[in-house]
Scaffold this active site. Structure first.
Site, mmCIF file in Angstrom:
data_model
loop_
_atom_site.group_PDB
_atom_site.id
_atom_site.type_symbol
_atom_site.label_atom_id
_atom_site.label_comp_id
_atom_site.label_asym_id
_atom_site.label_seq_id
_atom_site.Cartn_x
_atom_site.Cartn_y
_atom_site.Cartn_z
ATOM 1 N N ASN A 1 -7.495 -10.079 3.080
ATOM 2 C CA ASN A 1 -8.460 -9.094 2.594
ATOM 3 C C ASN A 1 -9.764 -9.742 2.135
ATOM 4 O O ASN A 1 -9.919 -10.954 2.139
ATOM 5 C CB ASN A 1 -7.835 -8.246 1.483
ATOM 6 C CG ASN A 1 -7.491 -9.091 0.268
ATOM 7 O OD1 ASN A 1 -8.102 -10.144 0.030
ATOM 8 N ND2 ASN A 1 -6.514 -8.649 -0.498
ATOM 9 N N ILE A 2 -10.695 -8.896 1.712
ATOM 10 C CA ILE A 2 -12.048 -9.385 1.411
ATOM 11 C C ILE A 2 -12.062 -10.397 0.272
ATOM 12 O O ILE A 2 -12.909 -11.280 0.236
ATOM 13 C CB ILE A 2 -13.027 -8.223 1.076
ATOM 14 C CG1 ILE A 2 -12.514 -7.384 -0.080
ATOM 15 C CG2 ILE A 2 -13.296 -7.371 2.300
ATOM 16 C CD1 ILE A 2 -13.576 -6.442 -0.656
ATOM 17 N N CYS B 1 -7.138 -1.020 9.255
ATOM 18 C CA CYS B 1 -6.706 -1.930 8.199
ATOM 19 C C CYS B 1 -6.441 -1.026 7.001
ATOM 20 O O CYS B 1 -5.610 -0.133 7.101
ATOM 21 C CB CYS B 1 -7.766 -2.994 7.920
ATOM 22 S SG CYS B 1 -9.448 -2.385 7.835
ATOM 23 N N SER B 2 -7.136 -1.202 5.895
ATOM 24 C CA SER B 2 -6.950 -0.263 4.798
ATOM 25 C C SER B 2 -7.940 0.892 4.951
ATOM 26 O O SER B 2 -7.577 1.993 5.324
ATOM 27 C CB SER B 2 -7.142 -0.954 3.458
ATOM 28 O OG SER B 2 -6.122 -1.922 3.292
ATOM 29 N N ASN C 1 0.807 -1.210 0.000
ATOM 30 C CA ASN C 1 0.000 0.000 0.000
ATOM 31 C C ASN C 1 0.847 1.271 0.000
ATOM 32 O O ASN C 1 0.386 2.326 -0.424
ATOM 33 C CB ASN C 1 -0.929 0.012 1.217
ATOM 34 C CG ASN C 1 -2.317 -0.498 0.852
ATOM 35 O OD1 ASN C 1 -2.976 0.067 -0.002
ATOM 36 N ND2 ASN C 1 -2.729 -1.584 1.476
ATOM 37 N N GLY D 1 -10.584 0.639 6.980
ATOM 38 C CA GLY D 1 -11.059 0.665 8.357
ATOM 39 C C GLY D 1 -12.527 0.374 8.499
ATOM 40 O O GLY D 1 -13.160 0.820 9.459
ATOM 41 N N TRP D 2 -13.097 -0.359 7.540
ATOM 42 C CA TRP D 2 -14.515 -0.695 7.713
ATOM 43 C C TRP D 2 -14.789 -2.194 7.620
ATOM 44 O O TRP D 2 -15.913 -2.609 7.757
ATOM 45 C CB TRP D 2 -15.396 0.106 6.744
ATOM 46 C CG TRP D 2 -14.957 0.062 5.285
ATOM 47 C CD1 TRP D 2 -14.491 -1.003 4.609
ATOM 48 C CD2 TRP D 2 -14.996 1.144 4.362
ATOM 49 N NE1 TRP D 2 -14.219 -0.662 3.322
ATOM 50 C CE2 TRP D 2 -14.534 0.664 3.132
ATOM 51 C CE3 TRP D 2 -15.392 2.494 4.451
ATOM 52 C CZ2 TRP D 2 -14.437 1.465 1.992
ATOM 53 C CZ3 TRP D 2 -15.300 3.289 3.318
ATOM 54 C CH2 TRP D 2 -14.810 2.768 2.090
ATOM 55 N N ASP D 3 -13.772 -2.990 7.366
ATOM 56 C CA ASP D 3 -13.993 -4.440 7.348
ATOM 57 C C ASP D 3 -13.267 -5.128 8.511
ATOM 58 O O ASP D 3 -13.853 -5.423 9.527
ATOM 59 C CB ASP D 3 -13.532 -5.025 6.016
ATOM 60 C CG ASP D 3 -14.391 -4.537 4.861
ATOM 61 O OD1 ASP D 3 -15.613 -4.524 5.035
ATOM 62 O OD2 ASP D 3 -13.852 -4.172 3.807
ATOM 63 N N ARG D 4 -11.970 -5.368 8.320
ATOM 64 C CA ARG D 4 -11.211 -6.045 9.363
ATOM 65 C C ARG D 4 -11.242 -5.267 10.670
ATOM 66 O O ARG D 4 -11.304 -5.846 11.756
ATOM 67 C CB ARG D 4 -9.769 -6.244 8.903
ATOM 68 C CG ARG D 4 -9.656 -7.324 7.873
ATOM 69 C CD ARG D 4 -8.307 -7.321 7.201
ATOM 70 N NE ARG D 4 -8.250 -6.368 6.097
ATOM 71 C CZ ARG D 4 -7.367 -6.423 5.108
ATOM 72 N NH1 ARG D 4 -6.461 -7.369 5.113
ATOM 73 N NH2 ARG D 4 -7.377 -5.551 4.139
#
Lengths: 543, 558
Positions: free
Chosen positions: B173-174, B236-237, B148, B239-242
């Protein structure tokens, strides 16, 4: 007394570590003829810690400086560590434990000395399952009789004195059939399924040999079985070996029933693992469960690699197949492998649990084990001589009985309300089958037990387990009699590792114990309110 | 292209009036929740910097930030963070006065710095006076985070921020997660797999490894907060998943409130809905980019289940509660999980046009209670303590979720339902007993002669009913011969579709998902099916008839 010669040292100071969740114990360590004792000093709790030496599976010693460490791996899969003061003491204690834990003599084993308070010798040995079970069968059908042809164990050394056989077959014919079967194990009744009038039989392999020998009496016996059942009944022979293995057995004098010789009977091969591969599967599983460092993926492949769950699946499937044949096909089922003392018993006893509601009660389950395992001649002494930790090469060891208990646990998980006994009962049976203060699992057969006078000189496990104080541990508070057959799912998604056994000592037991307490509390709350109801309504004011 | 208005929740009408609907939406109140945490206090305050979503459109308007973080610091920090998701409070652990904060990755590239962002982290540290450092947890694998950097994003450089301890915890990741679920579902759908097929497939899917990674991250944070007394910033990237997964697992471990029915709803509302988990994209409610779909909250829900298996007394709710929530995340029957952010939901006037799932679940809470829940026990109070070293055995395949339509694979009798019925009956008996005793007292007081006190006649029938169990499903044998026949109790309508993800139209229409054992919502004591939950789909007679044929075939071919 020979024990005193084997005890190298009286006592030593030691610290005992019992796993991550238990506090260590300090005190005086002491080896006696049958036990390892640790007596804590006056400042600690007064409890004496006691370990039956017989339950030690392997022992490992290490010395460093002026202290030593002994690691004891027990047959119940517990791992204990003793830190002992003094190199000499450590080595002496280790040698004493080694010698005493591997004594082969049955009559000097602890059950012959165990005299617990509150139990009387001879109690609960009144189980005579063939006779008792015959009474149950006789109420339903006249086609069977109790034969005492094996009174002196001459027909079959691994059968009990009395067995249930077709009424139409006389004792002479039985003797000839016995001659035609390995170890003399001629076909006998294992279970009568009243709802469909069908029977479950067990035997050993026929001794057809390379010449494809036949035995008229053996053929008549199986013919009589079909004749005694409903008209037009068919029979299935469930051979617990592969067709290939059964064929190969002919080379060594064994074999399998020829189709033409047994009209009405059809053979099915359902290979089940036994003997050394099964023991190795057990050893690998316990190894994998003890390895706390491995990664998630490695865990799954090890679980797969040891194949234990596959064995569970196969055993349950075969038992279900046999049960289904009886319940849905109205067929008679004969189960045998080679010797008829291992996987055969696994299948017949599981099939009964599936079909017979009585065998799912506490008393019925004990009777089932007594009748289908102990009296049926499962060689417990040979099979359970060592558990999963032993370094010695396995000779006759195989965890067939454990596999049975695991399958029962799977049944209990899928039908949590249908077994009167709980996981605690299965764990107790596992522990006692490998090392016990009671005589129930001693020896390999009724004949040996008679010779050793097990019944008169030791206590029965059942009398121990049936004491009121044990019930909370052993019973299933959720039990509600279920009159139907219980058909388990044998899909891999439905079978689980029996954590309560394989991770019993490595996993903190607290959460599940608290849950168990709560289950009991809910169940007994209900009993209490139910109990108080009638008395209160009865105490309505009288005129 | 599907429009939001075409989704079921816009036409779903449970016959509630406006007031009831509004009350439903008010059931879960996040400002109450922050109050419960002990906020605001001397160190934390409610900030209105994001009023009208001026700073970050995927964040809520109500946010707690350190008192010393002024609006310019926040705005400055937000410019240095992906999607302007600046560090904000997720959970406040009042016992130690420390916080769990969340954000997106910093736009640090290889060397960029941002003074305000550094001040922001410093403010977080100062807000927990007992500790001289904070953890910054990047939940990505290190390699991903480094990659990143090339795109001008990345992670915090420990040299630039005073007093942070930086930590990677590798959660994939997703896209990896989506593929992993796909692989696992393929394993679930195998016809009569062998044990090896199954275990090998399960391992190969990597699913349980991913679940463990999420749990490990949650455990790490819970320990840092409760044992080390250090605040943690998680990202995370975007900030809404992990980040959402890890913050909510840590909160669940730390705070028994989140293990209650209502507390769990609050937790999802807080860490997932309000902080802008992209429900629309992740669960494909509208036909969107298939590459955006990923079972992120499914994984969180599974983590909760894994914990429930470990701690059977620690949760007020049961497995069915989790399954129903999961179902409704996909069902679009209620408005809660629509859209990608609070802002979008406000624009669509979701609360005026749809109903809230939480109210629906709360109304039926009797179905979701765990009879074994003990709020008195030491294991349920305070932080849930997992064994160390963390062992893999505790992560199990969740057949109740992933094979939930195959009733034949599930345990045929439900302990939960049985115990709930027993409890209910005990309670009723107790009430009746009490009533009778009261009556008795009264009678004795007035000394009435020959008054008939009739005990309720319903008693005996109730009892006999209760103790004979309905075992219709228990009596359904299966195919044990290992041939290729498919599973008998699997009804054709639920055949080969992706059963865990895609719900049939029928399922969407029914107001209650008939997913598991509660085919009868008003399971009274008289209702026997609670004993042995039959899904009510396949009549046993029919089934056994079918089976009989198949068995015959099996026996003949054998």
């Amino acid at each position: 007394m020979e024990f005193s010669e084997l005890i190298r040292t009286g006592q030593a100071q030691a610290e005992l570590l019992r796993g991550p969740e238990m506090p260590p114990l300090r005190g005086t360590l002491c080896v006696t003829g049958h036990h390892l004792l640790l007596s804590p000093g006056p400042q600690a709790t007064p409890d004496l810690w006691l370990l039956l030496l017989r339950s030690v599976d392997s022992i490992e010693k290490r010395v460093a400086g002026d202290a030593g460490t002994i690691t004891l791996r027990c047959k119940d899969l517990r791992v204990l560590q003793l830190d002992i003061e003094g190199v000499e003491a450590t080595l002496d204690i280790a040698r004493s434990i080694e010698a005493l834990s591997s004594l082969e003599s049955v009559i000097t084993s602890f059950p012959f000395f165990y005299r617990p308070k509150g139990l009387r010798l001879g109690e609960s040995w009144h189980f005579h399952p063939p006779e008792r079970y015959y009474k149950r069968v006789a109420r339903e059908t006249r086609a069977w009789r109790l034969s005492e042809a094996n009174e002196d164990f001459s027909l079959c050394p691994s059968y009990p004195r009395a067995v249930i056989v077709p009424r139409a077959v006389d004792d002479d014919a039985l003797a000839r059939s016995a001659h035609f079967r390995q170890g003399g194990r001629f076909p006998v009744l294992s279970y009568y399924h009243a709802p469909s009038g069908t029977v479950l039989l067990r035997s050993s392999q026929p001794l057809t040999g390379p010449q494809k020998r036949r035995c008229a009496e053996d053929e008549e016996l199986l013919q009589a079985v079909l004749a005694g059942a409903r008209p037009g009944s068919r029979g299935f022979i469930v051979d617990t070996r592969s067709a290939q293995a059964a064929k190969q057995a002919r080379m060594t004098g064994g074999g399998t029933e020829a189709k033409s010789a047994y009209p009405g009977w059809k053979r099915l091969h359902r290979p089940l693992e036994r003997g050394r591969p099964l023991q190795e599967s057990f050893v690998h599983l316990v190894e994998a469960c003890g390895d706390l460092e491995q990664s998630m993926d490695r865990w799954l492949s090890r679980l797969d690699g040891c194949r234990w769950l596959s064995h569970v699946k196969e055993a349950l499937s075969t038992a279900c197949l046999a049960a289904q044949g009886m319940e849905w096909e109205g067929a008679c089922i004969l189960v045998h492998g080679a010797e008829g003392t291992d996987s055969t018993l696994l299948v017949t006893s599981l099939a009964q649990l599936i079909l017979d509601p009585l065998s799912r009660t506490m008393a019925g389950f004990q009777e089932l084990i007594e009748r289908e395992w102990i009296q049926a001649g499962h060689p417990f002494q040979l099979r359970c001589a060592h558990s999963a930790f032993s370094h010695t090469r396995p000779k006759h060891e195989a965890p067939i009985f454990l596999l049975f208990l695991d399958c029962v646990w799977q049944l209990g998980r899928q039908f949590p309300l249908s077994l009167e006994f709980g996981e605690g009962m299965l764990l107790a049976l596992f522990d006692h089958s490998y090392a016990s203060s009671f005589g129930t699992f001693l020896c390999n057969s009724e004949k040996e037990r008679c010779l050793c006078e097990v019944r008169t000189r030791t206590h029965s496990l059942w009398s121990g387990l049936n004491q009121p104080k044990e019930q909370r541990k052993l019973r299933n508070p959720l039990y509600a009699p279920n009159p139907l057959a219980i058909w388990p799912s044998v899909e891999p998604q439905s079978l689980q590792l029996w954590q309560g056994l394989f991770l019993r000592w490595t996993h903190p037991p607290e959460p599940s114990e608290v849950a168990w307490e709560k289950v009991w509390q809910i169940a007994t709350d209900q009993e209490k309110t139910e109990g108080s109801q009638p008395t209160d309504s009865a105490s309505e004011p009288q005129p | 292209m599907v429009k939001y208005e075409e989704l079921y929740c816009f036409s779903f009408n449970p016959k509630l009036d406006r007031e009831e609907r509004e009350q439903g939406w008010m059931l879960i109140d996040l400002s109450e929740e922050y109050k419960r945490m002990g906020l605001p206090n001397n160190y934390w305050q409610l900030s209105d910097v994001n009023r009208d979503y001026r700073v970050c459109d995927s964040y809520p308007t109500q946010l707690y930030v350190p008192k010393s973080a002024t609006a310019p610091i926040i705005v400055g920090s937000s410019k240095f963070r992906s999607r302007r998701r600046f560090p904000a409070l997720s959970y406040y652990y009042k016992d130690n006065h420390v916080s769990i904060c969340r954000s997106s990755q910093p736009l640090s590239g290889f060397s960029a710095r941002c003074l305000e962002d550094e001040q922001m982290l410093q403010a977080i540290r100062k807000a927990s006076p007992g500790s001289d450092f904070i953890y910054v947890v990047d939940t990505r694998p290190k390699l991903n985070a480094m990659a990143n950097r090339a795109a001008g994003k990345g992670y915090e450089n420990e040299d630039n921020y005073s007093n942070i301890k930086f930590q990677f915890i590798g959660i994939e990741n997703i896209h990896v997660m989506r593929n992993s679920l796909q692989k696992m579902l393929e394993v679930c759908e195998l016809k009569s797999p062998s044990m090896s097929d199954f275990l090998w497939g399960l391992e190969n899917s990597g699913w349980l490894r991913h679940i463990k990674a999420i749990m490990d991250a949650g455990i790490f944070i819970a320990k840092a907060v409760s044992e080390e007394g250090a605040s943690v910033l998680v990202h995370c990237s975007d900030g809404w998943d992990r980040t959402a997964q890890v913050c909510s697992v840590a909160s669940l471990l730390l705070d028994p409130h989140y293990r209650t029915l209502k507390g769990f709803m609050v937790l999802i509302e807080k860490d997932w809905i309000s902080f802008g988990h992209k429900f629309n994209h992740r669960y494909g409610n509208l036909d969107g980019d298939p590459r955006e779909i990923s079972p992120v909250i499914d994984q969180f829900i599974e983590c909760v289940w894994q914990l429930m298996e470990q701690f059977p007394c620690a949760f007020e709710f049961n497995e069915r509660f989790l399954i129903h929530i999961q179902h409704h995340i996909y069902s679009c029957q209620f408005g809660n999980f629509l859209c990608n952010s609070q802002k979008e939901r406000q624009e669509l006037k979701i609360q005026e046009r749809t109903y809230s799932l939480w109210a629906h679940l709360w109304k039926n809470r009797g179905d979701y209670l765990n009879p074994l829940f003990r709020d008195d026990s030491s294991q349920t109070q305070g932080t849930l303590r997992l064994p160390t070293p963390p062992c893999n055995f505790m992560y199990k395949f969740w057949s109740g979720m992933y094979n939930r339509f195959e009733k034949g694979l599930q345990p045929r009798q439900s302990v939960t339902d049985y115990l709930m019925a027993v409890k209910e009956e005990t309670q009723q008996l107790e009430e009746e007993l009490e009533a009778l005793e009261e009556r008795l007292e009264r009678i004795q007081k007035v000394q009435l002669n020959r008054t008939q006190v009739k005990s309720k006649q319903s008693e005996p029938s109730k009892h006999s009913g209760f103790s004979t169990s309905d075992n219709s499903t228990a009596n359904t044998p299966q195919d044990y011969s290992g041939n290729m026949k498919s599973f008998p109790s699997r009804s054709p309508s639920q055949g080969d579709e992706d059963s865990a993800l895609i719900l049939t139209q029928d399922n969407l229409k029914s107001s209650d998902p008939d997913l598991s054992a509660n085919s009868d919502q008003e399971s009274g004591v008289e209702d026997l099916s609670c004993r042995s939950p039959s899904g009510g789909e396949c009549a046993p007679g029919e089934d056994s008839g079918k089976d009989r044929d198949s068995d015959e075939a099996v026996f003949l071919t054998a």
